[in-house]
Write a protein that holds these residues in place. Structure first.
Motif, PDB file in Angstrom:
ATOM      1  N   UNK A 172      38.489   2.785  -2.349  1.00  0.00           N
ATOM      2  CA  UNK A 172      39.367   3.934  -2.547  1.00  0.00           C
ATOM      3  C   UNK A 172      38.660   5.217  -2.988  1.00  0.00           C
ATOM      4  N   UNK A 173      37.759   5.122  -3.970  1.00  0.00           N
ATOM      5  CA  UNK A 173      37.248   6.323  -4.615  1.00  0.00           C
ATOM      6  C   UNK A 173      35.890   6.830  -4.133  1.00  0.00           C
ATOM      7  N   UNK A 174      34.993   5.947  -3.757  1.00  0.00           N
ATOM      8  CA  UNK A 174      33.612   6.355  -3.454  1.00  0.00           C
ATOM      9  C   UNK A 174      33.532   7.034  -2.079  1.00  0.00           C
ATOM     10  N   UNK A 175      33.344   8.327  -2.083  1.00  0.00           N
ATOM     11  CA  UNK A 175      33.270   9.092  -0.835  1.00  0.00           C
ATOM     12  C   UNK A 175      32.112   8.649   0.051  1.00  0.00           C
ATOM     13  N   UNK A 176      30.997   8.284  -0.557  1.00  0.00           N
ATOM     14  CA  UNK A 176      29.842   7.835   0.228  1.00  0.00           C
ATOM     15  C   UNK A 176      30.189   6.554   0.976  1.00  0.00           C
ATOM     16  N   UNK A 177      30.880   5.638   0.316  1.00  0.00           N
ATOM     17  CA  UNK A 177      31.302   4.393   0.976  1.00  0.00           C
ATOM     18  C   UNK A 177      32.219   4.702   2.145  1.00  0.00           C
ATOM     19  N   UNK A 178      33.133   5.638   1.965  1.00  0.00           N
ATOM     20  CA  UNK A 178      34.072   5.964   3.035  1.00  0.00           C
ATOM     21  C   UNK A 178      33.336   6.467   4.275  1.00  0.00           C
ATOM     22  N   UNK A 179      32.273   7.224   4.080  1.00  0.00           N
ATOM     23  CA  UNK A 179      31.472   7.704   5.209  1.00  0.00           C
ATOM     24  C   UNK A 179      30.717   6.544   5.860  1.00  0.00           C
ATOM     25  N   UNK A 180      30.095   5.691   5.043  1.00  0.00           N
ATOM     26  CA  UNK A 180      29.293   4.590   5.581  1.00  0.00           C
ATOM     27  C   UNK A 180      30.132   3.522   6.266  1.00  0.00           C
ATOM     28  N   UNK A 181      31.396   3.382   5.869  1.00  0.00           N
ATOM     29  CA  UNK A 181      32.274   2.398   6.517  1.00  0.00           C
ATOM     30  C   UNK A 181      32.441   2.683   8.012  1.00  0.00           C
ATOM     31  N   UNK A 182      32.160   3.895   8.442  1.00  0.00           N
ATOM     32  CA  UNK A 182      32.320   4.240   9.857  1.00  0.00           C
ATOM     33  C   UNK A 182      31.346   3.485  10.754  1.00  0.00           C
ATOM     34  N   UNK A 183      30.215   3.061  10.176  1.00  0.00           N
ATOM     35  CA  UNK A 183      29.235   2.309  10.971  1.00  0.00           C
ATOM     36  C   UNK A 183      28.846   0.976  10.337  1.00  0.00           C
ATOM     37  N   UNK A 184      29.308   0.739   9.115  1.00  0.00           N
ATOM     38  CA  UNK A 184      28.783  -0.390   8.346  1.00  0.00           C
ATOM     39  C   UNK A 184      29.885  -1.248   7.739  1.00  0.00           C
ATOM     40  N   UNK A 185      29.510  -2.481   7.452  1.00  0.00           N
ATOM     41  CA  UNK A 185      30.302  -3.358   6.610  1.00  0.00           C
ATOM     42  C   UNK A 185      29.672  -3.302   5.229  1.00  0.00           C
ATOM     43  N   UNK A 186      30.492  -3.103   4.202  1.00  0.00           N
ATOM     44  CA  UNK A 186      29.987  -3.027   2.835  1.00  0.00           C
ATOM     45  C   UNK A 186      30.595  -4.171   2.040  1.00  0.00           C
ATOM     46  N   UNK A 187      29.737  -4.975   1.435  1.00  0.00           N
ATOM     47  CA  UNK A 187      30.152  -6.078   0.577  1.00  0.00           C
ATOM     48  C   UNK A 187      29.502  -5.915  -0.788  1.00  0.00           C
ATOM     49  N   UNK A 188      29.973  -6.715  -1.741  1.00  0.00           N
ATOM     50  CA  UNK A 188      29.347  -6.687  -3.055  1.00  0.00           C
ATOM     51  C   UNK A 188      29.297  -8.080  -3.637  1.00  0.00           C
ATOM     52  N   UNK A 189      28.378  -8.245  -4.561  1.00  0.00           N
ATOM     53  CA  UNK A 189      28.299  -9.437  -5.393  1.00  0.00           C
ATOM     54  C   UNK A 189      28.223  -8.948  -6.838  1.00  0.00           C
ATOM     55  N   UNK A 190      28.620  -9.824  -7.745  1.00  0.00           N
ATOM     56  CA  UNK A 190      28.660  -9.441  -9.155  1.00  0.00           C
ATOM     57  C   UNK A 190      27.976 -10.500  -9.996  1.00  0.00           C
ATOM     58  N   UNK A 191      27.176 -10.033 -10.922  1.00  0.00           N
ATOM     59  CA  UNK A 191      26.517 -10.906 -11.898  1.00  0.00           C
ATOM     60  C   UNK A 191      26.769 -10.323 -13.272  1.00  0.00           C
ATOM     61  N   UNK A 192      27.498 -11.046 -14.088  1.00  0.00           N
ATOM     62  CA  UNK A 192      27.713 -10.614 -15.467  1.00  0.00           C
ATOM     63  C   UNK A 192      26.642 -11.229 -16.346  1.00  0.00           C
ATOM     64  N   UNK A 193      25.973 -10.397 -17.107  1.00  0.00           N
ATOM     65  CA  UNK A 193      24.832 -10.838 -17.926  1.00  0.00           C
ATOM     66  C   UNK A 193      25.241 -11.040 -19.366  1.00  0.00           C
TER      67      UNK A 193
END
Length: 137
Positions: free
Chosen positions: A116-137
């Motif tokens: 929703x918020x990250x403008x850079x992600x919104x631009x990159x979604x046009x050509x890319x799949x974006x995933x994430x992983x999380x590690x809590x330390x």
């Protein structure tokens, strides 16, 4: 928004400056004549994605009165040739946060940023799949 680039050598080393006045150095790969005096432009895109999302996540957590005692992101991406250039296809952000943080709230903050918020992600979604992983330390 305005960005100014200034060439710093006779090859590909540039200083880019925006409204903040902070210079960021860019250079080309030594294979084509660069000198490793700055980040590559495609690296800058991934840095922007990581930075944009990090700011969002920190802001969302702060609104919930949650504070990360440490915060790191490792961004990895695959590039694919398209005609004469390459594009990112698969991007992964690996978030590593320390502190007394509920996993569900951190995951929700990351998802809000990337969906929703990250403008850079919104631009990159046009050509890319974006995933994430999380590690809590």
């Amino acid at each position: 928004m305005e960005i100014n680039l200034t060439r710093l050598d006779q090859d590909f080393h540039f200083a880019a400056t925006g409204a903040s006045g902070v210079a960021v150095h860019m250079d080309a790969n030594p294979e084509i004549g660069g000198h490793n005096q700055g980040a590559r432009p495609m690296e800058m895109l991934l840095m922007g994605l990581g930075g944009c999302s990090a700011i969002d996540v920190i802001m969302i957590l702060k609104k919930q009165r949650l504070e990360a005692t440490s915060f790191d992101i490792k961004v990895t991406a695959d590039r694919e040739p398209v005609n004469e250039h390459t594009e990112f296809r698969n991007i992964n952000l690996h978030f590593m946060l320390g502190g007394n943080l509920p996993e569900d709230k951190v995951r929700r903050a990351i998802e809000l940023s990337l969906e929703k918020y990250c403008s850079v992600a919104m631009v990159l979604y046009k050509t890319s799949t974006i995933n994430y992983t999380l590690e809590l330390l």
